[in-house]
Scaffold this motif. Structure first.
Motif, mmCIF file in Angstrom:
data_model
loop_
_atom_site.group_PDB
_atom_site.id
_atom_site.type_symbol
_atom_site.label_atom_id
_atom_site.label_comp_id
_atom_site.label_asym_id
_atom_site.label_seq_id
_atom_site.Cartn_x
_atom_site.Cartn_y
_atom_site.Cartn_z
ATOM 1 N N THR A 41 -41.790 -35.746 15.586
ATOM 2 C CA THR A 41 -41.481 -35.569 17.010
ATOM 3 C C THR A 41 -42.530 -36.232 17.896
ATOM 4 O O THR A 41 -42.257 -36.535 19.054
ATOM 5 N N PHE A 42 -43.720 -36.457 17.361
ATOM 6 C CA PHE A 42 -44.772 -37.122 18.129
ATOM 7 C C PHE A 42 -44.708 -38.640 18.029
ATOM 8 O O PHE A 42 -45.000 -39.344 18.998
ATOM 9 N N VAL A 43 -44.350 -39.167 16.867
ATOM 10 C CA VAL A 43 -44.548 -40.601 16.620
ATOM 11 C C VAL A 43 -43.281 -41.440 16.675
ATOM 12 O O VAL A 43 -43.367 -42.667 16.771
ATOM 13 N N LEU A 44 -42.094 -40.825 16.614
ATOM 14 C CA LEU A 44 -40.869 -41.622 16.684
ATOM 15 C C LEU A 44 -40.671 -42.165 18.096
ATOM 16 O O LEU A 44 -41.031 -41.508 19.080
ATOM 17 N N PRO A 45 -40.084 -43.348 18.239
ATOM 18 C CA PRO A 45 -39.819 -43.908 19.572
ATOM 19 C C PRO A 45 -38.932 -42.972 20.389
ATOM 20 O O PRO A 45 -37.951 -42.421 19.867
ATOM 21 N N ALA A 46 -39.258 -42.790 21.658
ATOM 22 C CA ALA A 46 -38.510 -41.850 22.498
ATOM 23 C C ALA A 46 -37.035 -42.197 22.572
ATOM 24 O O ALA A 46 -36.173 -41.315 22.587
ATOM 25 N N ALA A 47 -36.713 -43.493 22.602
ATOM 26 C CA ALA A 47 -35.325 -43.913 22.784
ATOM 27 C C ALA A 47 -34.444 -43.589 21.590
ATOM 28 O O ALA A 47 -33.221 -43.492 21.729
ATOM 29 N N SER A 48 -35.034 -43.435 20.400
ATOM 30 C CA SER A 48 -34.223 -43.186 19.208
ATOM 31 C C SER A 48 -34.640 -41.915 18.484
ATOM 32 O O SER A 48 -34.179 -41.655 17.380
ATOM 33 N N ARG A 49 -35.481 -41.104 19.122
ATOM 34 C CA ARG A 49 -36.032 -39.946 18.424
ATOM 35 C C ARG A 49 -34.955 -38.948 18.010
ATOM 36 O O ARG A 49 -34.953 -38.454 16.866
ATOM 37 N N ASN A 50 -34.031 -38.638 18.892
ATOM 38 C CA ASN A 50 -33.020 -37.634 18.565
ATOM 39 C C ASN A 50 -32.183 -38.042 17.365
ATOM 40 O O ASN A 50 -31.888 -37.241 16.472
ATOM 41 N N THR A 51 -31.766 -39.318 17.330
ATOM 42 C CA THR A 51 -30.951 -39.799 16.217
ATOM 43 C C THR A 51 -31.741 -39.779 14.913
ATOM 44 O O THR A 51 -31.230 -39.346 13.871
ATOM 45 N N LEU A 52 -32.996 -40.236 14.952
ATOM 46 C CA LEU A 52 -33.786 -40.300 13.729
ATOM 47 C C LEU A 52 -34.176 -38.912 13.230
ATOM 48 O O LEU A 52 -34.257 -38.686 12.021
ATOM 49 N N ILE A 53 -34.406 -37.977 14.155
ATOM 50 C CA ILE A 53 -34.650 -36.594 13.731
ATOM 51 C C ILE A 53 -33.414 -36.047 13.033
ATOM 52 O O ILE A 53 -33.499 -35.361 12.001
ATOM 53 N N GLY A 54 -32.238 -36.346 13.583
ATOM 54 C CA GLY A 54 -31.002 -35.921 12.941
ATOM 55 C C GLY A 54 -30.859 -36.511 11.549
ATOM 56 O O GLY A 54 -30.430 -35.835 10.605
ATOM 57 N N LEU A 55 -31.241 -37.780 11.409
ATOM 58 C CA LEU A 55 -31.148 -38.427 10.108
ATOM 59 C C LEU A 55 -32.172 -37.850 9.139
ATOM 60 O O LEU A 55 -31.907 -37.706 7.942
ATOM 61 N N PHE A 56 -33.353 -37.484 9.639
ATOM 62 C CA PHE A 56 -34.364 -36.847 8.788
ATOM 63 C C PHE A 56 -33.820 -35.536 8.211
ATOM 64 O O PHE A 56 -33.976 -35.258 7.012
ATOM 65 N N ILE A 57 -33.171 -34.733 9.057
ATOM 66 C CA ILE A 57 -32.582 -33.477 8.577
ATOM 67 C C ILE A 57 -31.465 -33.773 7.585
ATOM 68 O O ILE A 57 -31.306 -33.081 6.572
ATOM 69 N N ALA A 58 -30.685 -34.835 7.856
ATOM 70 C CA ALA A 58 -29.616 -35.220 6.932
ATOM 71 C C ALA A 58 -30.183 -35.620 5.576
ATOM 72 O O ALA A 58 -29.566 -35.365 4.535
ATOM 73 N N MET A 59 -31.343 -36.264 5.552
ATOM 74 C CA MET A 59 -31.975 -36.636 4.284
ATOM 75 C C MET A 59 -32.346 -35.393 3.482
ATOM 76 O O MET A 59 -32.234 -35.372 2.254
ATOM 77 N N SER A 60 -32.785 -34.348 4.177
ATOM 78 C CA SER A 60 -33.072 -33.086 3.507
ATOM 79 C C SER A 60 -31.794 -32.505 2.903
ATOM 80 O O SER A 60 -31.788 -32.036 1.754
ATOM 81 N N ASP A 61 -30.704 -32.537 3.669
ATOM 82 C CA ASP A 61 -29.411 -32.065 3.156
ATOM 83 C C ASP A 61 -28.956 -32.893 1.957
ATOM 84 O O ASP A 61 -28.465 -32.357 0.960
ATOM 85 N N LEU A 62 -29.120 -34.216 2.066
ATOM 86 C CA LEU A 62 -28.708 -35.098 0.979
ATOM 87 C C LEU A 62 -29.473 -34.782 -0.298
ATOM 88 O O LEU A 62 -28.905 -34.812 -1.401
ATOM 89 N N GLY A 63 -30.752 -34.467 -0.153
ATOM 90 C CA GLY A 63 -31.540 -34.105 -1.325
ATOM 91 C C GLY A 63 -30.986 -32.890 -2.035
ATOM 92 O O GLY A 63 -30.900 -32.862 -3.270
ATOM 93 N N VAL A 64 -30.587 -31.875 -1.267
ATOM 94 C CA VAL A 64 -30.006 -30.677 -1.881
ATOM 95 C C VAL A 64 -28.697 -31.027 -2.601
ATOM 96 O O VAL A 64 -28.441 -30.560 -3.720
ATOM 97 N N VAL A 65 -27.863 -31.863 -1.964
ATOM 98 C CA VAL A 65 -26.601 -32.279 -2.588
ATOM 99 C C VAL A 65 -26.877 -33.021 -3.900
ATOM 100 O O VAL A 65 -26.229 -32.775 -4.922
ATOM 101 N N LEU A 66 -27.847 -33.932 -3.887
ATOM 102 C CA LEU A 66 -28.187 -34.680 -5.104
ATOM 103 C C LEU A 66 -28.776 -33.756 -6.169
ATOM 104 O O LEU A 66 -28.539 -33.952 -7.368
ATOM 105 N N GLY A 67 -29.547 -32.757 -5.739
ATOM 106 C CA GLY A 67 -30.068 -31.787 -6.689
ATOM 107 C C GLY A 67 -28.969 -31.038 -7.399
ATOM 108 O O GLY A 67 -29.110 -30.643 -8.566
ATOM 109 N N ASN A 68 -27.844 -30.835 -6.706
ATOM 110 C CA ASN A 68 -26.677 -30.181 -7.314
ATOM 111 C C ASN A 68 -25.891 -31.141 -8.198
ATOM 112 O O ASN A 68 -25.606 -30.865 -9.361
#
Length: 398
Positions: A329-356
């Motif tokens: 939240t500190f270092v991502l560019p302001a113009a794309s921070r919301n989208t990239l934060i969403g993608l970061f959370i999606a990567m966490s979700d993807l990891g759980v799916v792959l773990g299954n």
């Protein structure tokens, strides 16, 4: 004069954490009851798996776009709309048959994707910078608590009243969440620090992520950690049953308890200054690496090592997400921070799916113990990524 109360634990924000608890309370109940109802009505394991997997799939796919929607319409408006949608979906569980559950689970995934972004971006935008990590930790704690306290209650409800009690509890949760969350302290619009002066399209922002080292390092570490965590949670019951070592219920209780206690007790210790937390990140990944390997070896060494593994994995997973999320939240560019934060959370979700999905065939062809050892090696590779690639983050941003 007495010390003033932190904003992150003030009454308005406690209301947000209560809303989060209520919003996620339906999920552990549904996770227990839907498979039971499916089996009772003759559904196959594959059909039950598709119903349950639809939730995470839609949530994962929509998270990158959810950030831009929240930025455009504001967290408060999005939250109110989601609470209404949540009530309707929970009511439909009570009214519709099993054949509709795939669609309802998918719709739940949609609401979860937007809810998590609305809450987290609203918290980031509203809290002072030094309290971001505390606010995010308490939010995650509130979302985790239902998985600790409600599965046993769900089993009791099903055994006691089956669909009638199931429907009544879901309706109560939906109504209460809407009532508590309608007057929330979330901002009606995100500030300039969250939205940026000019934002590009979601696809353009996603195209830029490959050049953002901070995002790549953090999301890679979170993806691998989630693969290991997802495999542990999914297969621990089968592992203990096959090996005859330990008790899955005790393991999950210890792991969940450590996650809850750590996120509350250590919330003020997490860095919230925008500096790259290399040492802490590596330490947490090593905790998970050692814990996962102890879990693999517990088939030979005994149940005590399994329960130590539960504590180590729980501690690592509890603190890794808020640590990396706060830093981004500190270092991502302001113009794309919301989208990239969403993608970061999606990567966490993807990891759980792959773990299954990916680790299941590994366990089938080799063994659960070998599968957990492979997860430990993956976690060790995440340590290497953070150690090697993360060196440049300090010089790039500071």
């Amino acid at each position: 004069m007495g010390k003033s109360i932190a904003v992150s634990v003030s009454p308005p924000f406690m209301r947000l954490y209560i809303v989060t608890f209520l919003f996620f309370s339906a999920n552990p109940i549904i996770n227990i009851v839907v498979p039971l109802r499916g089996k009772a009505e003759g559904a196959s394991n594959a059909e039950i798996g598709m119903m349950m997997g639809a939730y995470m799939l839609t949530s994962m796919l929509l998270r990158p776009w959810a950030g831009n929607v929240v930025a455009r319409f504001g967290p408060q408006f999005v939250l109110r709309l989601l609470l209404l949608a949540n009530f309707i979906i929970l009511a439909l569980y009570a009214l519709l048959g099993l054949e509709w559950y795939f669609l309802l689970r998918a719709l739940q995934g949609v609401t979860t994707a937007f809810f998590s972004l609305a809450l987290q971006m609203g918290i980031v935008d509203t809290l002072p910078e030094k309290e971001r990590s505390q606010g995010l930790s308490l939010y995650l704690l509130a979302g985790m608590l239902p998985t600790v306290v409600l599965p046993m209650a769900a089993l009791y409800l099903w055994n006691w009243g089956e669909l009638y009690s199931f429907a009544a509890v879901l309706l109560i949760i939906g109504v209460t969440a809407g009532f508590v969350g309608y007057s929330s302290p979330l901002p009606s619009r995100l500030g300039s620090s969250s939205t940026g002066v000019k934002t590009s399209s979601t696809l353009a922002q996603l195209n830029q992520l490959w050049s953002n080292r901070a995002f790549l390092v953090c999301s890679s570490a979170m993806l691998i950690a989630s693969i290991g965590f997802g495999a542990v949670v999914t297969f621990i019951a089968l592992y203990t049953k096959q090996s005859g070592v330990g008790d899955a219920g005790i393991y999950l209780m210890i792991q969940a308890g450590i996650i809850v206690i750590s996120r509350f007790a250590l919330r003020t210790k997490l860095p919230s200054d925008g500096k790259w937390p290399a040492g802490l990140t590596i330490s947490l990944l090593l905790c998970m690496t050692i814990g996962t390997e102890l879990l693999a070896l517990s088939i030979h060494w005994g149940a005590a090592y399994m329960y130590v593994a539960a504590g180590l994995i729980g501690l690592g997973m509890a603190l890794l997400y808020p640590t990396l999320m706060t830093y981004l939240t500190f270092v991502l560019p302001a113009a794309s921070r919301n989208t990239l934060i969403g993608l970061f959370i999606a990567m966490s979700d993807l990891g759980v799916v792959l773990g299954n999905m990916a680790m299941g065939p590994v366990a089938d062809h080799l063994s659960y113990s070998v599968m957990y050892s492979i997860c430990a090696l993956l976690l060790l590779s995440a340590v290497a990524v953070v150690r090697i690639s993360g060196r440049r983050l300090k010089s790039e941003f500071h």
